[in-house]
Design a protein around this motif. Sequence first.
Motif, PDB file in Angstrom:
ATOM      1  N   THR A 115      64.569 -54.187 -31.529  1.00 55.64           N
ATOM      2  CA  THR A 115      65.406 -53.978 -33.058  1.00 55.64           C
ATOM      3  C   THR A 115      65.694 -55.254 -33.545  1.00 55.64           C
ATOM      4  O   THR A 115      65.784 -55.411 -34.534  1.00 55.64           O
ATOM      5  N   ALA A 116      65.853 -56.369 -32.542  1.00 55.77           N
ATOM      6  CA  ALA A 116      66.242 -57.658 -33.140  1.00 55.77           C
ATOM      7  C   ALA A 116      65.083 -58.203 -33.906  1.00 55.77           C
ATOM      8  O   ALA A 116      65.111 -58.867 -35.068  1.00 55.77           O
ATOM      9  N   ARG A 117      63.747 -58.142 -33.267  1.00 56.66           N
ATOM     10  CA  ARG A 117      62.712 -58.454 -34.220  1.00 56.66           C
ATOM     11  C   ARG A 117      62.364 -57.804 -35.415  1.00 56.66           C
ATOM     12  O   ARG A 117      61.962 -58.222 -36.599  1.00 56.66           O
ATOM     13  N   LEU A 118      62.797 -56.436 -35.445  1.00 51.34           N
ATOM     14  CA  LEU A 118      62.608 -55.529 -36.569  1.00 51.34           C
ATOM     15  C   LEU A 118      63.475 -56.207 -37.761  1.00 51.34           C
ATOM     16  O   LEU A 118      63.128 -56.163 -38.809  1.00 51.34           O
ATOM     17  N   LYS A 124      62.809 -60.944 -43.856  1.00 53.29           N
ATOM     18  CA  LYS A 124      61.628 -61.558 -44.534  1.00 53.29           C
ATOM     19  C   LYS A 124      61.214 -60.830 -45.581  1.00 53.29           C
ATOM     20  O   LYS A 124      60.825 -61.224 -46.695  1.00 53.29           O
ATOM     21  N   MET A 125      61.024 -59.304 -45.320  1.00 54.37           N
ATOM     22  CA  MET A 125      60.524 -58.598 -46.546  1.00 54.37           C
ATOM     23  C   MET A 125      61.390 -58.327 -47.877  1.00 54.37           C
ATOM     24  O   MET A 125      61.028 -58.171 -48.880  1.00 54.37           O
ATOM     25  N   SER A 126      62.640 -58.681 -47.476  1.00 51.54           N
ATOM     26  CA  SER A 126      63.786 -58.707 -48.327  1.00 51.54           C
ATOM     27  C   SER A 126      63.537 -59.662 -49.668  1.00 51.54           C
ATOM     28  O   SER A 126      64.274 -59.377 -50.715  1.00 51.54           O
ATOM     29  N   GLN A 127      62.779 -60.644 -49.408  1.00 58.52           N
ATOM     30  CA  GLN A 127      62.530 -61.690 -50.553  1.00 58.52           C
ATOM     31  C   GLN A 127      61.966 -60.928 -51.600  1.00 58.52           C
ATOM     32  O   GLN A 127      62.390 -61.661 -52.917  1.00 58.52           O
ATOM     33  N   LEU A 128      61.414 -59.855 -51.456  1.00 59.02           N
ATOM     34  CA  LEU A 128      60.811 -59.072 -52.760  1.00 59.02           C
ATOM     35  C   LEU A 128      61.939 -58.582 -53.499  1.00 59.02           C
ATOM     36  O   LEU A 128      61.503 -58.110 -54.787  1.00 59.02           O
ATOM     37  N   GLU A 255      48.882 -50.492 -44.975  1.00 61.61           N
ATOM     38  CA  GLU A 255      48.906 -50.444 -43.666  1.00 61.61           C
ATOM     39  C   GLU A 255      49.597 -49.363 -43.160  1.00 61.61           C
ATOM     40  O   GLU A 255      50.728 -48.761 -43.857  1.00 61.61           O
ATOM     41  N   LYS A 256      49.137 -48.769 -42.035  1.00 56.84           N
ATOM     42  CA  LYS A 256      49.672 -47.581 -41.530  1.00 56.84           C
ATOM     43  C   LYS A 256      51.028 -47.657 -41.154  1.00 56.84           C
ATOM     44  O   LYS A 256      51.925 -46.765 -41.600  1.00 56.84           O
ATOM     45  N   ILE A 257      51.634 -48.594 -40.503  1.00 61.05           N
ATOM     46  CA  ILE A 257      52.816 -48.763 -39.886  1.00 61.05           C
ATOM     47  C   ILE A 257      53.395 -50.036 -40.150  1.00 61.05           C
ATOM     48  O   ILE A 257      52.870 -51.276 -39.807  1.00 61.05           O
ATOM     49  N   LEU A 258      54.449 -50.370 -40.860  1.00 56.82           N
ATOM     50  CA  LEU A 258      55.101 -51.611 -40.862  1.00 56.82           C
ATOM     51  C   LEU A 258      56.271 -51.852 -40.031  1.00 56.82           C
ATOM     52  O   LEU A 258      56.235 -53.083 -39.443  1.00 56.82           O
ATOM     53  N   LEU A 259      56.977 -51.264 -39.950  1.00 59.18           N
ATOM     54  CA  LEU A 259      58.429 -51.346 -39.208  1.00 59.18           C
ATOM     55  C   LEU A 259      58.541 -50.198 -37.856  1.00 59.18           C
ATOM     56  O   LEU A 259      58.133 -49.197 -38.100  1.00 59.18           O
TER      57      LEU A 259
END
Length: 259
Positions: A115-118, A124-128, A255-259
């Motif tokens: 969960t910490a890595r997630l 990082k993705m939130s930059q969008l 991509e099939k799975i991101l998180l």
Amino acid sequence: MRHDLLSVLTDMGVPTDALRTLPEIASDAESLLLYGSQARGDAVPGSDVDLLAVVPSPRPAVYAGDVNVSYYTTKQLTSGIGTLFGFHLKRDARIMWDESGSLHSSLNAMGEVDTARLLVRAHKMSQLFTNGAWDLPKYLLGLLREARYLLRSCMYAQSIAEGAPCFSIRELGKRHDDPQLVTLLSSRPTKSETLSDYEDCLRRLRGIIGEFPASPHGSLEATIVNEWGTKDDVLSMAFMALGATGAGAGYAEVEKILL
């Protein structure tokens, strides 16, 4: 096959009304499972019927009314190891057929979620979400879909970290004593989506992962151009934000799975 599938699903408690648009499953499907609220037993009227079929070669998902059929190869399914989606399948899915036993093996291998890595990846993705001057209102629906996806994922991760896994938005609403969450996090909104909904998602997301990092690209289009070929989460999310203009823009197309 469709008649047999209808019979199995109704025996599993899926309402007949929800199966009116059930499509034919690909004839080369090697195994099939039911997941989501219908599998957990906490579905409400209007809930989707989510099916996952394992097939020999990649193909897009099929959306028909209330029924979603995602097609995964065994290789694509293994990308779910350590992810929320994989953990969700292992915990809640109900296998309908799996003659070779490979689907059982795939689910057993899913493991736990870091969960910490997630949360780091979600940050990082939130930059969008930091290029509003260029991307809004043109891509509001796509960006809202991304914000909803990240918020929902982070809240699921929080529940796992707290030792009480939850993959139901209705349950999240109860746990947080916040009925608005159910509407905000729904993948099938029942009302027009607004800038206010987007801002609400971002506010809640910041409460979990902190302030968003500034995008080095300046817009969604520039993100795709500059990240092309990197196979990065940010690239996949940018693609989905540009393409998610309505129902049927599924994660299966990138991509099939991101998180």
